[in-house]
Every structure is written in C-alpha cells, then in structure tokens.
Design a protein around this motif. Sequence first.
Motif, PDB file in Angstrom:
ATOM      1  N   GLY A   1       5.533  -4.406  11.310  1.00 34.05           N
ATOM      2  CA  GLY A   1       5.895  -4.843  12.662  1.00 34.05           C
ATOM      3  C   GLY A   1       7.101  -4.120  13.250  1.00 34.05           C
ATOM      4  O   GLY A   1       7.672  -4.560  14.245  1.00 34.05           O
ATOM      5  N   LEU A   2       7.504  -3.002  12.659  1.00 39.31           N
ATOM      6  CA  LEU A   2       8.673  -2.279  13.175  1.00 39.31           C
ATOM      7  C   LEU A   2       8.288  -1.212  14.200  1.00 39.31           C
ATOM      8  O   LEU A   2       9.074  -0.848  15.069  1.00 39.31           O
ATOM      9  CB  LEU A   2       9.440  -1.617  12.020  1.00 39.31           C
ATOM     10  N   GLN A   3       7.095  -0.636  14.069  1.00 36.22           N
ATOM     11  CA  GLN A   3       6.568   0.294  15.083  1.00 36.22           C
ATOM     12  C   GLN A   3       5.316  -0.364  15.657  1.00 36.22           C
ATOM     13  O   GLN A   3       4.546  -0.993  14.911  1.00 36.22           O
ATOM     14  CB  GLN A   3       6.260   1.658  14.448  1.00 36.22           C
ATOM     15  N   THR A   4       5.101  -0.210  16.963  1.00 36.57           N
ATOM     16  CA  THR A   4       4.035  -1.001  17.589  1.00 36.57           C
ATOM     17  C   THR A   4       2.700  -0.282  17.627  1.00 36.57           C
ATOM     18  O   THR A   4       1.645  -0.900  17.530  1.00 36.57           O
ATOM     19  CB  THR A   4       4.450  -1.394  19.027  1.00 36.57           C
ATOM     20  N   MET A   5       2.733   1.003  17.830  1.00 41.68           N
ATOM     21  CA  MET A   5       1.472   1.758  17.876  1.00 41.68           C
ATOM     22  C   MET A   5       1.714   3.197  17.441  1.00 41.68           C
ATOM     23  O   MET A   5       2.838   3.688  17.453  1.00 41.68           O
ATOM     24  CB  MET A   5       0.872   1.745  19.288  1.00 41.68           C
ATOM     25  N   THR A   6       0.621   3.858  17.067  1.00 45.53           N
ATOM     26  CA  THR A   6       0.674   5.303  16.880  1.00 45.53           C
ATOM     27  C   THR A   6      -0.599   5.862  17.488  1.00 45.53           C
ATOM     28  O   THR A   6      -1.638   5.180  17.514  1.00 45.53           O
ATOM     29  CB  THR A   6       0.840   5.698  15.395  1.00 45.53           C
ATOM     30  N   VAL A   7      -0.532   7.076  18.000  1.00 42.58           N
ATOM     31  CA  VAL A   7      -1.758   7.721  18.466  1.00 42.58           C
ATOM     32  C   VAL A   7      -2.266   8.548  17.303  1.00 42.58           C
ATOM     33  O   VAL A   7      -1.576   9.464  16.837  1.00 42.58           O
ATOM     34  CB  VAL A   7      -1.495   8.605  19.704  1.00 42.58           C
TER      35      VAL A   7
ATOM     36  N   VAL B   1      -2.886  12.075  24.819  1.00 45.75           N
ATOM     37  CA  VAL B   1      -1.997  11.422  23.842  1.00 45.75           C
ATOM     38  C   VAL B   1      -0.895  10.679  24.600  1.00 45.75           C
ATOM     39  O   VAL B   1      -0.608   9.509  24.352  1.00 45.75           O
ATOM     40  CB  VAL B   1      -1.371  12.451  22.874  1.00 45.75           C
ATOM     41  N   GLY B   2      -0.284  11.376  25.570  1.00 47.87           N
ATOM     42  CA  GLY B   2       0.802  10.769  26.351  1.00 47.87           C
ATOM     43  C   GLY B   2       0.308   9.617  27.211  1.00 47.87           C
ATOM     44  O   GLY B   2       0.962   8.574  27.295  1.00 47.87           O
ATOM     45  N   THR B   3      -0.859   9.787  27.840  1.00 48.91           N
ATOM     46  CA  THR B   3      -1.347   8.690  28.701  1.00 48.91           C
ATOM     47  C   THR B   3      -1.679   7.459  27.857  1.00 48.91           C
ATOM     48  O   THR B   3      -1.462   6.327  28.300  1.00 48.91           O
ATOM     49  CB  THR B   3      -2.579   9.088  29.547  1.00 48.91           C
ATOM     50  N   LEU B   4      -2.157   7.664  26.641  1.00 51.18           N
ATOM     51  CA  LEU B   4      -2.452   6.511  25.772  1.00 51.18           C
ATOM     52  C   LEU B   4      -1.161   5.739  25.469  1.00 51.18           C
ATOM     53  O   LEU B   4      -1.146   4.510  25.456  1.00 51.18           O
ATOM     54  CB  LEU B   4      -3.107   6.956  24.467  1.00 51.18           C
ATOM     55  N   GLN B   5      -0.079   6.484  25.226  1.00 52.07           N
ATOM     56  CA  GLN B   5       1.207   5.814  24.955  1.00 52.07           C
ATOM     57  C   GLN B   5       1.675   5.057  26.194  1.00 52.07           C
ATOM     58  O   GLN B   5       2.095   3.900  26.109  1.00 52.07           O
ATOM     59  CB  GLN B   5       2.256   6.861  24.527  1.00 52.07           C
ATOM     60  N   GLY B   6       1.585   5.721  27.355  1.00 54.99           N
ATOM     61  CA  GLY B   6       2.023   5.085  28.600  1.00 54.99           C
ATOM     62  C   GLY B   6       1.198   3.835  28.904  1.00 54.99           C
ATOM     63  O   GLY B   6       1.752   2.771  29.224  1.00 54.99           O
ATOM     64  N   LYS B   7      -0.125   3.961  28.786  1.00 49.98           N
ATOM     65  CA  LYS B   7      -0.997   2.815  29.105  1.00 49.98           C
ATOM     66  C   LYS B   7      -0.773   1.662  28.132  1.00 49.98           C
ATOM     67  O   LYS B   7      -0.864   0.494  28.505  1.00 49.98           O
ATOM     68  CB  LYS B   7      -2.466   3.245  29.061  1.00 49.98           C
TER      69      LYS B   7
ATOM     70  N   TYR C   1       4.772  14.341  26.954  1.00 51.58           N
ATOM     71  CA  TYR C   1       5.774  13.723  27.838  1.00 51.58           C
ATOM     72  C   TYR C   1       5.183  13.464  29.223  1.00 51.58           C
ATOM     73  O   TYR C   1       5.287  12.363  29.767  1.00 51.58           O
ATOM     74  CB  TYR C   1       6.989  14.667  27.920  1.00 51.58           C
ATOM     75  N   LYS C   2       4.522  14.482  29.767  1.00 57.77           N
ATOM     76  CA  LYS C   2       3.986  14.364  31.121  1.00 57.77           C
ATOM     77  C   LYS C   2       2.887  13.297  31.185  1.00 57.77           C
ATOM     78  O   LYS C   2       2.835  12.503  32.130  1.00 57.77           O
ATOM     79  CB  LYS C   2       3.454  15.732  31.578  1.00 57.77           C
ATOM     80  N   GLY C   3       2.029  13.280  30.156  1.00 60.99           N
ATOM     81  CA  GLY C   3       0.957  12.280  30.142  1.00 60.99           C
ATOM     82  C   GLY C   3       1.537  10.874  30.209  1.00 60.99           C
ATOM     83  O   GLY C   3       1.065  10.024  30.974  1.00 60.99           O
ATOM     84  N   ALA C   4       2.560  10.618  29.418  1.00 60.95           N
ATOM     85  CA  ALA C   4       3.165   9.283  29.396  1.00 60.95           C
ATOM     86  C   ALA C   4       3.896   9.004  30.709  1.00 60.95           C
ATOM     87  O   ALA C   4       3.755   7.923  31.296  1.00 60.95           O
ATOM     88  CB  ALA C   4       4.138   9.171  28.213  1.00 60.95           C
ATOM     89  N   MET C   5       4.656   9.988  31.181  1.00 61.55           N
ATOM     90  CA  MET C   5       5.463   9.749  32.383  1.00 61.55           C
ATOM     91  C   MET C   5       4.596   9.595  33.631  1.00 61.55           C
ATOM     92  O   MET C   5       4.951   8.832  34.539  1.00 61.55           O
ATOM     93  CB  MET C   5       6.484  10.883  32.570  1.00 61.55           C
ATOM     94  N   ASP C   6       3.468  10.287  33.676  1.00 64.92           N
ATOM     95  CA  ASP C   6       2.576  10.110  34.835  1.00 64.92           C
ATOM     96  C   ASP C   6       2.097   8.664  34.934  1.00 64.92           C
ATOM     97  O   ASP C   6       1.916   8.130  36.021  1.00 64.92           O
ATOM     98  CB  ASP C   6       1.373  11.068  34.751  1.00 64.92           C
TER      99      ASP C   6
END
Length: 383
Positions: free
Chosen positions: A288-294, A146-152, A186-191
């Motif tokens: 157009g106020l939020q860009t994506m959701t997982v 989930v986090g890596t998808l947000q980061g990518k 958090y870790k997935g996104a931050m990595d």
Amino acid sequence: MKKQLAVALSIATVVGMFGSVSAFAGETEAATEGASGAGKKIGISMPTQSLERWNRDGSYLDEQFKKAGYATEVTYSDNDSGRQVSDIQNMIADKVDLLVIAAIDGEALNTVVDEAADANIPVIAYDRLIKNDNDTYYVSFDNYTVGTLQGKFIVDTLDLDNAGDKTYNMEITAGDPADNNATFFYKGAMDVLQPYLDKGTLKVPSGQTDFDSVATAQWDTQKALSRMQNILGSYYADGTQLDVALCSNDSTALGVTQAIQSDYAGKNSVLITGQDGDEANLKNLMDGLQTMTVYKAVANEAVVTLDLAQAILNGETVDQSWIDGRKFGFDCTFDDKSYTAVDKVIPSLLLVPDVVTKDNAVEKLVDTGYYTRDSDGYLHPAQ
Ligand code: BGC
C-alpha cells in the motif's frame, strides 16, 4: 487473451530452460546450425544493469535471438554514454549483422549510428529513440499513453471531475532528459492533468511543474529521493498535505516513496504512480505504499524485436499488415508519425502498456506468467 498467455508462458518456459541469463559484456555464442538465424550475429546494447528493467530486456532479447539460432553479443554500459559508444563500435568491428540498441542518451549515439549505417548494419532503436535518421525501425511501447494512463489514474482515483471546491496537492517527478521517452511520459500525464491545474483542483505547492525542473538525471532513485526530501522540507513542513506524487517510473517512485516515509509528517496515504513493475515497487504496491505502476511486458517487446530483425534481414516490408500477419497474440501498432529522429519519422512498432494496482496485480502479472507470487505474498519476476 489466451494467446497472450501462451506467449508469456512460452517465454517463461524458455527462460526457465536456460536458467538466468548472465548479462556480461561481449558475450558471443555459436549459432545453432539449421535455425533461421544460423551464421548471423546480433549486437544487443543495453543501457545499464542498475535500473531493473534493462536486465530483463537484455535477458529476454538474448534468449529470443539465441533460440532462433543467432549468435549474440550483449553489453550493458553502466549508464555511461561514452562507454555505450565504444561498446557499439566494438560490435561494429565484430561485424554484427544487426544492432538492437536501447540508448542511454539519444543524442550521444548519433555518430556511432552513422558508423553502423556506413557498415550497412541495420539499427533497431529499442524502447528509446536514437536521434539519428539512420535508425531502421523503432520498437517500444506507446510512451505517450504511459503518461496518459498515469494522469487518468489520478483523475479517476481522486474523482477530480466531481471535486467541487476541494483542492489536492501534487508534486511531479519525471525522467532523464537524455532519454527521448521521458518527455513523452511527462507530456502524456500533463496533458491529462493540466485542465485540473488550470482550474485549481490540483495544485503544486513547490511550483515545480515544467519538465526541466522535475526531471531526474539517469532516472536515479537517490536523486529523486533527495529532491523530494527538499520539497517536503521546504513546502510541507508546515503541515501542508501532499496528496499525489506523479512519478514517471518505478526507479523514481522508489526514491519518492522513501522520502515520503522518512520526511513527510502527514498521516494520509499519498497516491504514488510509477512504471515498469520493478520488484521493490511491486512490494510497495502490495504494502500500500505505491498506488499504481504502468506495466510494460518487455518479454513481448523482445518477441517483436526478434521478428522485426528477421524481417529486416530478409528484406521484408514492415507495416501494419506485416504486424497483423505475425499474430503476436498481444496488441502492437505500426506508427509512422509520432517519432521523428532528426528530419525523418522513424517507422515504429508500439506495444500497449497497462495499469497495475494492488487489486489486479495477481491477475495481470502472475496469471499471465510474467511474475510468480511467493509464500511471502510478494511478486517476483518469473525469470
Ligand atoms: C523506459 C522505462 C524505464 C526508464 C528507466 C525508459 O526509457 O521506457 O520503462 O523506466 O527508461 O529505466
């Protein structure tokens, strides 16, 4: 793909048949005679009705188990872990045959899960790991992914690999420290994002980057809103441009979006991430106020939980070949290394999250039967 659609539609049909499922504490219904679950009772303990997704989880689980002939007790504990302990104790006293628990606080349920084990009641840790080695299994989505998808998504949308000397400003909002999932997201996104922070392509003007500084107790929208207002007032009032708000989920993204609307002077549109597909966030997505959701298909999480519960009660061995044999029609992986409760790795069944944007929302959510699109153009949960 077709099978996934069939599963989604059949769940939508079941939900439609039963109408909206009430979510009250201590509900028990007689099991259907002759069905596989006849004579057995399942205790379903959900954290709260104040965060949208748990209402959907509770309803889907309740429907799934009832349809299979089980009696159910469903409780929501108002995000109060003391109350969740006593709700579960009541279910143990009621002699449920199996417990499905989405923990408010993964540590606070330690003793009551011991009590369940003493009473020989298997426990499925649902969505959130409980920090007790007596968890029988863990069913969730791949939380790190989930986090890596947000980061990518941030990296790709801003084309950070080709940014040259350009820098982007980001602020981070994470989840509840009591929820074991929050650090995985958090870790997935931050990595994914750390190399860009190291290079200076991404900057965090508030300086708040470590998990404890960016966490949001109880995933509370209001708390996320207030914190972002403070950040905007302190670090952006001089005209500094905010480019990205990395938010771990939709309830926090909702507060952050409100803060940006009310307190951010910049005219640019801020890239805002989320998770869940909550109704208000999908509206923001379409506007157009939020860009994506997982998006995580919790209807499928309930399907896996039902089959797993039946396997546990039948004494079956659950592993990847068991999953393959179920032919769920959606991806699910057996994982026996990622989730350690205390000393023991809890065998986990992990489903796959997916990125939803304004452009693919209808294909991913409406065409699959999870949501309907009304004449107002907005998406609403199918149940
Ligand atoms: C769930 C998320 C949800 C959050 C707040 C997490 O444990 O995995 O889907 O957004 O709790 O409800």
